[in-house]
Scaffold this motif. Structure first.
Motif, mmCIF file in Angstrom:
data_model
loop_
_atom_site.group_PDB
_atom_site.id
_atom_site.type_symbol
_atom_site.label_atom_id
_atom_site.label_comp_id
_atom_site.label_asym_id
_atom_site.label_seq_id
_atom_site.Cartn_x
_atom_site.Cartn_y
_atom_site.Cartn_z
ATOM 1 N N ASP A 101 0.821 -1.208 0.000
ATOM 2 C CA ASP A 101 0.000 0.000 0.000
ATOM 3 C C ASP A 101 0.859 1.263 0.000
ATOM 4 O O ASP A 101 0.432 2.311 0.454
ATOM 5 C CB ASP A 101 -0.952 0.000 1.203
ATOM 6 N N GLY A 102 2.059 1.145 -0.533
ATOM 7 C CA GLY A 102 2.979 2.281 -0.569
ATOM 8 C C GLY A 102 2.646 3.276 -1.665
ATOM 9 O O GLY A 102 1.568 3.266 -2.244
ATOM 10 N N MET A 103 3.617 4.125 -1.966
ATOM 11 C CA MET A 103 3.426 5.187 -2.958
ATOM 12 C C MET A 103 3.291 4.645 -4.373
ATOM 13 O O MET A 103 2.650 5.258 -5.211
ATOM 14 C CB MET A 103 4.589 6.177 -2.908
ATOM 15 N N GLY A 104 3.929 3.538 -4.659
ATOM 16 C CA GLY A 104 3.868 2.964 -5.996
ATOM 17 C C GLY A 104 4.682 3.765 -6.998
ATOM 18 O O GLY A 104 5.293 4.776 -6.659
ATOM 19 N N PHE A 105 4.699 3.288 -8.225
ATOM 20 C CA PHE A 105 5.392 3.978 -9.307
ATOM 21 C C PHE A 105 4.759 3.545 -10.616
ATOM 22 O O PHE A 105 4.037 2.556 -10.681
ATOM 23 C CB PHE A 105 6.903 3.690 -9.295
ATOM 24 N N ASP A 106 5.026 4.309 -11.647
ATOM 25 C CA ASP A 106 4.488 4.001 -12.972
ATOM 26 C C ASP A 106 5.368 2.921 -13.604
ATOM 27 O O ASP A 106 6.523 3.191 -13.937
ATOM 28 C CB ASP A 106 4.473 5.261 -13.832
ATOM 29 N N PRO A 107 4.859 1.715 -13.788
ATOM 30 C CA PRO A 107 5.677 0.632 -14.339
ATOM 31 C C PRO A 107 6.191 0.912 -15.752
ATOM 32 O O PRO A 107 7.204 0.360 -16.160
ATOM 33 C CB PRO A 107 4.756 -0.583 -14.353
ATOM 34 N N ARG A 134 0.586 -0.938 -11.037
ATOM 35 C CA ARG A 134 0.312 0.064 -10.011
ATOM 36 C C ARG A 134 -1.108 -0.146 -9.515
ATOM 37 O O ARG A 134 -2.054 -0.217 -10.298
ATOM 38 C CB ARG A 134 0.470 1.464 -10.578
ATOM 39 N N ARG A 135 -1.244 -0.265 -8.206
ATOM 40 C CA ARG A 135 -2.562 -0.466 -7.602
ATOM 41 C C ARG A 135 -3.209 0.883 -7.326
ATOM 42 O O ARG A 135 -2.526 1.867 -7.081
ATOM 43 C CB ARG A 135 -2.420 -1.254 -6.296
ATOM 44 N N GLN A 136 -4.508 0.909 -7.350
ATOM 45 C CA GLN A 136 -5.242 2.141 -7.046
ATOM 46 C C GLN A 136 -5.966 1.965 -5.719
ATOM 47 O O GLN A 136 -6.513 0.907 -5.468
ATOM 48 C CB GLN A 136 -6.238 2.457 -8.168
ATOM 49 N N PRO A 137 -5.949 2.914 -4.839
ATOM 50 C CA PRO A 137 -5.407 4.249 -5.024
ATOM 51 C C PRO A 137 -3.907 4.341 -4.732
ATOM 52 O O PRO A 137 -3.275 5.330 -5.077
ATOM 53 C CB PRO A 137 -6.196 5.089 -4.009
ATOM 54 N N ARG A 138 -3.309 3.310 -4.103
ATOM 55 C CA ARG A 138 -1.890 3.366 -3.756
ATOM 56 C C ARG A 138 -1.275 1.984 -3.877
ATOM 57 O O ARG A 138 -1.945 0.979 -3.748
ATOM 58 C CB ARG A 138 -1.691 3.826 -2.299
ATOM 59 N N GLY A 139 0.039 1.955 -4.073
ATOM 60 C CA GLY A 139 0.774 0.716 -3.968
ATOM 61 C C GLY A 139 1.084 0.050 -5.295
ATOM 62 O O GLY A 139 0.791 0.570 -6.366
#
Length: 161
Positions: A101-107, A134-139
């Protein structure tokens, strides 16, 4: 350095013989991360049949997963990490999914660091695949898929370090 790295890989690989060994190791790694970072790490598994992986592949899957957990915590500031190991001998595949559930990034638009390059190389050499979503809303959700042949060990070629 190469010789030392190969020794490290061989030593680590000798400890993992079966998929249940891998699950137990991942649970230990998760407890360590929880203690050190106060991040909730959950490991679950779904094993059907008796898929067989070589000790080397089991070790690399373990290191792969450990790297993803660390990345989620260090780079993504995740508070929760879920690790799901799925193996199905009838489907001849092993999957490892790490979600956070982190900030994530654009793969599609990120710099491939050394860790992601190694993970992609491992997936290719084991004739598997690696997907980053990338998961929505985060991660993030990162999934490794490795084909297995029931009753035969699956091995990969060592990385060229």
């Amino acid at each position: 350095m190469r010789r030392e790295l190969r020794r490290f890989l061989a030593d680590g690989a000798s400890r993992l013989k079966t998929i249940p060994d891998l699950v137990a190791q991942l649970q230990g790694i998760s407890r360590h991360f929880e203690t050190q970072s106060r991040v909730r790490c959950q490991v679950d598994d779904s094993i059907a049949g008796s898929p067989i992986l070589s000790s080397e592949v089991l070790f690399r899957v373990c290191r792969f997963t450990e790297e993803l957990i660390g990345n989620a915590i260090r780079h993504g500031a995740a508070q929760t990490v879920r690790i799901h190991l799925e193996a199905d001998a009838a489907l001849s595949t092993v999957w490892v999914t790490v979600e956070d559930d982190g900030m994530g990034f654009d793969p599609d638009n990120h710099s491939k660091g050394f860790g992601l390059q190694n993970m992609s190389a491992f997936a290719r050499r084991s004739k598997g695949s690696l997907s980053l979503v990338r998961r929505q809303p985060r991660g993030m959700s990162i999934r490794l898929s490795i084909p297995v042949t029931p009753g035969k060990e699956v091995a990969v070629v060592y990385f060229d370090y």
